[in-house]
Scaffold this motif. Structure first.
Motif, mmCIF file in Angstrom:
data_model
loop_
_atom_site.group_PDB
_atom_site.id
_atom_site.type_symbol
_atom_site.label_atom_id
_atom_site.label_comp_id
_atom_site.label_asym_id
_atom_site.label_seq_id
_atom_site.Cartn_x
_atom_site.Cartn_y
_atom_site.Cartn_z
ATOM 1 N N GLY A 190 37.496 67.478 94.504
ATOM 2 C CA GLY A 190 38.698 66.938 95.148
ATOM 3 C C GLY A 190 38.777 67.232 96.636
ATOM 4 O O GLY A 190 38.120 68.146 97.149
ATOM 5 N N PRO A 197 42.393 62.951 102.491
ATOM 6 C CA PRO A 197 42.021 62.315 101.227
ATOM 7 C C PRO A 197 43.075 61.325 100.754
ATOM 8 O O PRO A 197 44.259 61.465 101.063
ATOM 9 C CB PRO A 197 41.959 63.501 100.256
ATOM 10 C CG PRO A 197 42.935 64.486 100.799
ATOM 11 C CD PRO A 197 42.837 64.355 102.288
ATOM 12 N N GLU A 201 41.968 61.363 95.162
ATOM 13 C CA GLU A 201 41.022 62.474 95.337
ATOM 14 C C GLU A 201 41.690 63.815 95.039
ATOM 15 O O GLU A 201 41.085 64.866 95.234
ATOM 16 C CB GLU A 201 40.484 62.474 96.777
ATOM 17 C CG GLU A 201 39.639 61.265 97.111
ATOM 18 C CD GLU A 201 39.471 61.041 98.611
ATOM 19 O OE1 GLU A 201 38.973 61.952 99.294
ATOM 20 O OE2 GLU A 201 39.852 59.954 99.090
ATOM 21 N N GLU A 309 29.573 64.450 93.215
ATOM 22 C CA GLU A 309 30.316 65.217 94.228
ATOM 23 C C GLU A 309 29.775 66.640 94.346
ATOM 24 O O GLU A 309 29.640 67.176 95.452
ATOM 25 C CB GLU A 309 31.816 65.220 93.893
ATOM 26 C CG GLU A 309 32.654 65.901 94.970
ATOM 27 C CD GLU A 309 34.165 65.742 94.761
ATOM 28 O OE1 GLU A 309 34.589 64.701 94.223
ATOM 29 O OE2 GLU A 309 34.902 66.664 95.143
ATOM 30 N N ARG A 399 30.554 56.306 94.328
ATOM 31 C CA ARG A 399 30.659 57.424 95.264
ATOM 32 C C ARG A 399 29.797 57.175 96.489
ATOM 33 O O ARG A 399 28.906 56.346 96.491
ATOM 34 C CB ARG A 399 30.258 58.721 94.555
ATOM 35 C CG ARG A 399 31.290 59.195 93.532
ATOM 36 C CD ARG A 399 32.668 59.369 94.173
ATOM 37 N NE ARG A 399 33.511 60.233 93.372
ATOM 38 C CZ ARG A 399 33.817 61.491 93.692
ATOM 39 N NH1 ARG A 399 33.385 62.014 94.827
ATOM 40 N NH2 ARG A 399 34.588 62.213 92.891
ATOM 41 N N THR A 413 34.314 63.439 98.838
ATOM 42 C CA THR A 413 35.302 63.323 97.762
ATOM 43 C C THR A 413 35.844 61.903 97.603
ATOM 44 O O THR A 413 36.626 61.639 96.688
ATOM 45 C CB THR A 413 36.493 64.274 98.030
ATOM 46 O OG1 THR A 413 37.031 63.973 99.329
ATOM 47 C CG2 THR A 413 36.050 65.724 97.998
ATOM 48 N N TYR A 414 35.429 60.976 98.496
ATOM 49 C CA TYR A 414 35.965 59.610 98.483
ATOM 50 C C TYR A 414 35.593 58.906 97.182
ATOM 51 O O TYR A 414 34.452 58.966 96.735
ATOM 52 C CB TYR A 414 35.410 58.831 99.678
ATOM 53 C CG TYR A 414 35.956 57.430 99.804
ATOM 54 C CD1 TYR A 414 37.246 57.209 100.269
ATOM 55 C CD2 TYR A 414 35.181 56.329 99.471
ATOM 56 C CE1 TYR A 414 37.749 55.917 100.387
ATOM 57 C CE2 TYR A 414 35.675 55.030 99.586
ATOM 58 C CZ TYR A 414 36.968 54.841 100.045
ATOM 59 O OH TYR A 414 37.467 53.557 100.159
ATOM 60 N N ARG A 415 36.561 58.217 96.600
ATOM 61 C CA ARG A 415 36.319 57.458 95.374
ATOM 62 C C ARG A 415 36.584 55.983 95.645
ATOM 63 O O ARG A 415 37.710 55.590 95.924
ATOM 64 C CB ARG A 415 37.255 57.942 94.254
ATOM 65 C CG ARG A 415 37.125 59.424 93.958
ATOM 66 C CD ARG A 415 38.228 59.888 93.011
ATOM 67 N NE ARG A 415 37.960 59.558 91.623
ATOM 68 C CZ ARG A 415 38.904 59.470 90.685
ATOM 69 N NH1 ARG A 415 40.186 59.653 90.999
ATOM 70 N NH2 ARG A 415 38.580 59.188 89.440
#
Ligand code: AVJ
Ligand code: FE
Length: 435
Positions: A190, A197, A201, A309, A399, A413-415
């Motif tokens: 996270g 974020p 995240e 991650e 990701r 952490t980017y989704r």
């Protein structure tokens, strides 16, 4: 806090320069064309950027009565009211109208930023998050615009002297099948507040991972070409049931944009030009089904998003980037549309993670085995339509980030998410292996 204000001002200006650069390179007619049902016309994205910024950068900061755009635009540019397949039929602002509105809204956004009292804490405005969200949002729609231009076959501005040039059919300079072993671990997943974020995240939480291995590089065209030539699109045992029904519907026999020439070589359409498929580059424009079938063929699988991650930072200090320093630059990642596609594997040794995994940011978004949902304790912020409405609806997490995406969107952490059959995004994959 003046440093924060200054940084936000700079980032807003950089994002807008890039938007204008893309728009100026595109004719009004091409901006108004719809590439594909999965992509709207670029002109919608422009008006949407202005409308979104009026909502968050003007009304939420200065007050509801300060709106710049006409109220009827709210619905026109609401992503949920207007599905991409219908956006061509709307009475949209034309190119000049959208540009003019973007400029007027931006002037007010900057006034709000000037006047804001910035403090520590989680407040949407006072923390500065609202402006960082605008920067990221603009970057996301730039990427959508680039997807449209790719699909329409429109040339784009790029600093890369190789853009559109015929490529040598060279083998990768590195062994593109290398794997890195990762021990089992309890890891923290996270985004941290300083990294700006998105709500999806958060919150940071611990996850237990078994040992696994991950490829050092994203899956290359060289390897994917072997899959195509081995007839794997016709080998139904390699495909999931969902993948088979997708194949039957669309008839794909290679990644989107690939053609087999008369001499048996493969070429690919890149922003309107036909170039040889470069064996050294990460494969892009594959659906999640193609990524999974390839993985099955070689006895691998897609990583879960948490494995991905963890791999990006394992063995070193936590940072928004795998390399552990607070900057992203051209020596470490292929992003910001500096090229017109992914870079050959092995191009960014300085962007390696502590364990030596490369090109995790930039180049291509990577499909994972994880479906998109909320972390335990998720809270929508600042609006439920950013992420929450997509949870548990069959979307897959991707990701990393792409060559087309701004550095502002590149973080471990980017989704990202999309439906597993989608191929219009700049996505490939990276193989994982059970230990
Ligand atoms: C995160 C890329 C899936 O484009 O649908 C843009 C980003 N959200 N405006 C999308 C987004 C609101 C989103 N993706
Ligand atoms: Fe949007």
């Amino acid at each position: 806090m003046d440093a924060l204000r200054e940084r936000l001002r700079r980032e807003l200006a950089a994002a807008r320069r890039r938007t204008l650069e893309l728009v100026e390179a595109t004719s009004a007619a091409d901006l108004a064309r719809r590439a594909d049902a999965a992509l709207g016309p670029g002109i919608w994205d422009l008006g949407h950027l202005a409308s979104f910024e009026d909502l968050w950068g003007v009304r939420r900061v200065l007050g509801e009565s300060e709106r710049v755009s006409a109220p009827e635009l709210d619905e026109l540019y609401d992503a949920f009211e207007q599905p991409r397949s219908k956006r061509c039929d709307l009475p949209l602002l034309d190119r000049d109208g959208a540009l003019e509105l973007l400029e007027r809204v931006r002037a007010r956004t900057l006034e709000g930023l000037e006047r804001a009292r910035l403090t520590d804490g989680d407040d949407l405005v006072r923390s500065g998050y609202v402006w960082s969200m605008l920067v990221q949002h603009e970057a996301q729609h730039q990427e959508t615009l680039l997807q449209s231009l790719q699909h329409l076959g429109v040339a784009i501005p790029t600093a890369d002297p190789m853009a559109g040039e015929p490529r040598a059919e060279q083998a990768p300079a590195v062994d593109d099948e290398q794997r890195i072993q990762l021990p089992g671990a309890e890891v923290v997943i996270g985004g941290q507040t300083e990294w700006g974020p998105y709500d999806n995240e958060r919150p940071r939480h611990a996850v237990e991972l078994a040992p696994f291995a991950l490829d050092r590089y994203p899956l290359t065209n060289r390897r994917f070409l072997a899959f195509v030539e081995a007839g794997c699109y016709a080998r139904s045992e390699l495909w999931t049931a969902e993948g088979r029904s997708w194949l039957a519907r669309c008839g794909a026999r290679s990644p989107a944009g690939w053609t087999r020439n008369d001499d048996g070589r493969w070429s690919v359409r890149r922003f309107g030009r036909q170039i040889a498929v470069d064996p050294r580059e990460p494969v892009q424009h594959i659906s999640c089904h193609e990524a999974e079938a390839f993985a099955t063929w070689v006895g691998a699988r897609l990583p879960t998003e948490f494995e991905w991650e963890h791999a990006a930072t394992a063995g070193g200090a936590r940072a928004p980037y795998p390399w552990g320093t607070p900057q992203i630059d051209e020596a470490r990642a292929n992003c910001d549309g500096r090229r017109d596609g992914p870079a050959p594997v092995g191009s960014f040794p300085r962007g390696a993670s502590p364990l030596g995994i490369e090109q995790m940011l930039g180049d291509v978004h990577e499909w994972t085995a994880s479906s998109f949902d909320g972390y335990r304790g998720f809270e929508p912020f600042p609006y439920p339509e950013y992420s929450q409405v997509f949870f548990d609806r069959g979307y897959r997490v991707l990701r990393g980030s792409s060559w087309a995406a701004a550095g502002a969107l590149a973080r471990v952490t980017y989704r990202n998410w999309d439906l597993p059959e989608r191929r219009q995004i700049f996505a490939g994959c990276r193989l994982a292996w059970d230990a």
